[in-house]
Design an enzyme around this catalytic site. Structure first.
Site, mmCIF file in Angstrom:
data_model
loop_
_atom_site.group_PDB
_atom_site.id
_atom_site.type_symbol
_atom_site.label_atom_id
_atom_site.label_comp_id
_atom_site.label_asym_id
_atom_site.label_seq_id
_atom_site.Cartn_x
_atom_site.Cartn_y
_atom_site.Cartn_z
ATOM 1 C CG HIS A 122 36.562 25.672 38.074
ATOM 2 N ND1 HIS A 122 36.239 24.910 36.973
ATOM 3 C CD2 HIS A 122 35.756 26.754 38.037
ATOM 4 C CE1 HIS A 122 35.286 25.516 36.286
ATOM 5 N NE2 HIS A 122 34.973 26.637 36.914
ATOM 6 C CE LYS A 131 46.381 15.553 31.130
ATOM 7 N NZ LYS A 131 44.951 15.682 31.340
ATOM 8 N NE ARG A 132 49.869 25.879 32.352
ATOM 9 C CZ ARG A 132 49.741 27.171 32.616
ATOM 10 N NH1 ARG A 132 48.818 27.886 32.021
ATOM 11 N NH2 ARG A 132 50.555 27.773 33.472
ATOM 12 C CE LYS A 179 46.550 19.923 34.898
ATOM 13 N NZ LYS A 179 45.158 19.503 34.695
ATOM 14 C CB THR A 192 37.281 19.696 29.456
ATOM 15 O OG1 THR A 192 38.376 20.609 29.530
ATOM 16 C CG2 THR A 192 36.195 20.123 30.429
ATOM 17 C CE LYS A 241 38.357 20.358 25.204
ATOM 18 N NZ LYS A 241 39.316 21.333 25.728
#
Length: 862
Positions: free
Chosen positions: A398, A589-590, A595, A697, A701
């Protein structure tokens, strides 16, 4: 602002064609009353909203139980291969509404609870002669009941939520599948934001009980730790161990409208109750009890780290605990099957009847544990046991971030799991023997490929263990799988290329469209029917409506309704007023450097400065929402949250800017909040540095729910652009090759800072205290990181990002063209169903064939 329709009111408008199934309302109403009677009579005569929630949850659960039993009978009659999905995280969210959707109970439950409101007072008072308050009933609706349910937050982010989507798809595709994990007493922490800082609160999600789980003490299993290893002529024994009991709790997982209900089994740690007589003096006895209960800490709390490895003994205990208990259960079930015979021949058939999928390296100990059982307990030879283990296990990777890869100190292993360390050493010896024969004299390769990393402190590389001990290794998006083969695990790919596969992630359209966005689900169903819900590839049929004015209008209207509803939610929950006609620009998101929430911050500051400079220009109004949790020990991530809130304080209180730009930090982002914000979003921010996000993911969405993506060519964004057309996404920034080239050349943040005036202005404002007037140096650590040691190269993508955002603002003014682009995106979502992903796992890794067969319901003749 007029209050938008509730989802309940929308559901009343949805045809009963398939999206809102009809059951016997009278039966549901009777069962609801019955469960409410038990709740009230038990301990009080006042009905609270929580009583109504539990009554409804138990009513819905009644519809699951018969299907659950029949599903297991169905599997045992067929005796099919079984897949065991091992994960330390299952981020399930809420269960009630999802179950109603999958069982087609939603409209019937709406109607039943609506009728109950009208007559329950008289009925209960006459039946029980009770006198109780009914004020809590007034205005009661499904949404209020659903809001009483606690999120099952047994995961950190993408990995745990993916596991939840996979369980839904495995049941929908009729696979005999079981999810195995830990029943954490405390899930991912609840996030409070106090004066702009994240504060963590324990998530006591079980405090009111969990109506969806069933304890199964008859399947309790012992798990061993510590001790020592004895080598005797008759075999090896692991002795003098500390024993902890694993108590299973089962949760039903319903498929979509097929009457199949699979099982998620979560283990809870229990201390055994044997006490030695010498401890039965008062002090000793009390201390003995207290010490025994320390054992139960194993299942107490989820480690709150996402993409970061923390080498704590308790975490290793958790990893072995779930693996040891699960493998005992797997072997028990295998031996109970009609394929079992005695001896090695039986176990040689294991891979024909059992598949074990390791969700990242967290359950990697399944490999040495299965070897231990087969060799020490079942007395198989090493070669036979190894052949069975490799054929049975498969590994999903992952992440490629080095800080996320698990490397356990040998000393810790030696103390906690001495027999497993011996087995790993032997696996490594044989593995290196093979590599040495293939590449004679290549000592560097041996060092790189070893399961044991030498150096200051010897460590076990768990990813290497997983690759060597599995027959299949997969990444979770094509670009990620290519990176694994080309760089991170290149040596292993060179030796065993047939092992390596790609399985692009997916999401379940049941939760992430039908449940959370019923308005959009129905608009789509009106055009192409409802079969797309179990075959998302049918969404490509929407392309023929891309120029249909009525369809364009319907899609735009659904989005506006969702925005109005979310604006009301923000006002009610957070006392924040936003402009529902502004563009909802969302990054949830985290919080993590890779990110790049900081890139988003720089855009906000740049936009703010531009508005201040030209206040009379016709700016596209934006509400920029950022949400996510920071790992409690991750200082930079917590500083990023503080910076976002500090920027918001300045921007939101500037009268010159007004409602043309607002910045909202969405507190306590979790599955339930995602289900509200994603349907309302116009723009989805997926802006990680190319080559760092394995898949994502959340991006899928947003795409499915009619948001456009601004993003880098990273993770699944690449495939989203392929499916929808790159011209229908806002793609910017470096590609993986550009990042590699910049690494070779050397990334110099100062060069961008000196060259780009707006970037320099933004950084100077952050470092000069413009956003922290009371504490000018507050963000010096962030500025120092960006300027001196930014692994994720925020400045390198800044210019292209700002220009891309200008294109976004320009297009948003043209509602029709924006919505046509949205339709292209929705139509391109078919690939990103977790049904497709699981179908590929089943056929290409597990050797199983999915089925859309519907089994008989409990009240149907078999």
């Amino acid at each position: 602002m007029s209050k938008p329709l509730t989802d309940q009111e929308k559901r009343k408008q949805i045809s009963v064609r398939g999206l809102a199934g009809v059951e016997n309302v009278a039966d549901l109403k009777t069962n609801f009353n019955r469960h409410l009677h038990f709740t009230l009579v038990k301990d009080r005569n006042v009905a609270t909203k929580r009583d109504y929630y539990f009554a409804l949850a138990h009513t819905v659960r009644d519809h699951l139980v018969g299907r659950w039993i029949r599903t297991q009978q169905h599997y045992y009659e067929k005796d099919p291969k079984r897949v065991y999905y091992l994960s330390l995280e299952f981020y399930m969210g809420r269960t009630l509404q999802n179950t109603m959707v999958n069982l087609a109970l939603e409209n019937a439950c709406d109607e039943a609870t609506y009728q109950v409101r009208g007559d329950i007072t008289t009925h209960l008072c006459s039946f029980f002669l009770l006198s109780y308050s009914v004020s809590s009933q007034l205005g009661l609706d499904m949404e209020e009941l659903q809001d009483m349910e606690e999120d099952a937050g047994l995961g950190n982010g993408g990995l745990g939520r993916l596991a939840a989507c996979f369980l839904d798809s495995m049941a929908t595709l009729g696979l005999a599948a079981y999810g195995y994990g830990i029943r954490y007493e405390f899930g991912i922490f609840n996030q409070k934001v106090v004066n702009g800082w994240q504060v963590e609160e324990a998530d006591d999600w079980l405090r009111y009980g969990n109506p969806w789980e069933k304890a199964r003490p008859e399947y309790m299993r012992p798990v061993h730790f510590y001790g020592r290893v004895e080598h005797n002529p008759d075999g090896v024994k692991w002795v003098d161990t500390q024993v902890i009991l694993a108590l299973p709790y089962d949760t039903p997982v319903p498929g979509y409208r097929n009457n199949i209900v699979n099982t998620m089994r979560l283990w809870s740690a229990k201390a055994p109750c044997e006490f030695h007589l010498k401890d039965f003096n008062v002090g000793g006895y009390i201390q003995a009890v207290l010490d025994k209960n320390l054992a139960e800490n194993i299942s107490r709390v989820l480690y709150p780290n996402d993409n970061f490895f923390e080498g704590k003994e308790l975490r290793l205990k958790q990893e072995y605990f779930v693996v040891a208990a699960t493998l005992q259960d797997i072997i028990r079930r295998f031996k109970a099957s009609k394929f079992d015979s005695s001896g090695a021949l039986s176990f040689m058939l294991t891979h024909w009847t059992v598949a074990i999928q390791l969700n990242d390296t967290h359950p990697a100990l399944a490999i040495p544990e299965l070897m231990r059982i087969l060799i020490d307990d079942e007395k198989l030879t090493w070669d036979t046991a190894w052949d069975i283990t490799v054929r049975t296990c498969a590994y999903t990777n992952h992440t490629v971030l080095p800080e996320a890869l698990e490397r356990w100190p040998v000393d810790l292993f030696q103390n906690l799991l001495p027999r497993h360390l011996e087995i790993i050493y032997e696996v490594n010896r044989r593995h290196l023997e093979r590599i040495s024969a293939l590449y004679p004299g290549d000592h560097d390769r041996l060092r790189r490929m070893s399961l044991v990393e030498e150096g200051g402190q010897k460590k076990i590389n768990m990813a290497h263990l997983c690759i060597v001990g599995s027959h299949a290794v997969n990444g979770v998006a094509q670009i990620h799988s290519d990176i694994i083969k080309d760089t991170v695990f290149k040596d292993f790919y060179d030796v065993d290329p047939q092992k390596f596969q790609n399985k692009t992630n997916g999401i379940t359209p049941r939760r992430w469209l039908v449940m959370c966005n019923p308005g959009l689900a129905e608009v789509i169903a009106e055009r192409i029917g409802e079969d797309y819900i179990r075959d998302l590839s049918q969404l490509k049929s929407l392309l023929k409506f891309v120029d249909d004015d009525a369809f364009i209008r319907d899609i735009a209207n659904v989005k506006q309704e969702n925005k109005l509803k979310f604006a009301v939610h923000l006002e009610e929950q957070f006392k924040v007023k936003i402009n529902p006609n502004s563009m909802f620009d969302v990054q949830v998101k985290r919080i993590h450097e890779y990110k790049r929430q900081l890139l988003n911050c720089l855009h906000i500051i740049t936009l703010y400065n531009r508005i201040k400079k030209e206040p009379n220009k016709a700016w596209t109004p934006r509400t920029i929402m950022i949400g996510g949790k920071a790992a409690p020990g991750y200082h930079t991530a917590k500083m990023i949250i503080k910076l976002i809130t500090a920027i918001g304080e300045v921007v939101n209180n500037d009268s010159v800017v007004g409602d043309r730009l607002k910045v909202i930090f969405l507190e306590n982002y979790r599955v339930t909040l995602a289900e509200k914000v994603i349907p309302a979003a116009d723009l989805s921010e997926q802006i990680s540095t190319a080559g760092t996000e394995a898949s994502g993911t959340g991006n899928m969405k947003f795409m499915l729910n009619g948001a456009l993506t601004i993003g880098t060519m990273d993770g699944a964004n690449v495939e989203m652009a392929e499916e929808a057309g790159e011209e229908n996404l806002f793609i910017f920034g470096m590609r993986v090759k550009d990042v590699e080239a910049l690494d070779k050349k050397g990334y110099d943040a100062l060069e961008y800072y000196n060259r780009i005036p707006e970037l320099k202005q933004a950084i100077d404002q952050i470092s000069g205290g413009f956003f922290s007037p009371g504490e000018p140096d507050q963000f010096k650590d962030i500025v120092k990181m960006l300027m001196c040691h930014d692994r994720f190269k925020v400045f390198a993508d800044y210019e292209d990002y700002i220009q891309c955002q200008e294109k976004v603002s320009a297009l948003y003014k043209n509602t029709k063209e924006w919505t046509k682009m949205v339709i292209h995106n929705i139509a391109g979502c078919g690939k990103f169903s977790s049904d497709r992903t699981i179908g590929q796992y089943a056929r290409e890794i597990w050797g199983m064939e999915p089925s859309l067969e519907k089994i008989a319901a409990p009240d149907d003749p078999r």
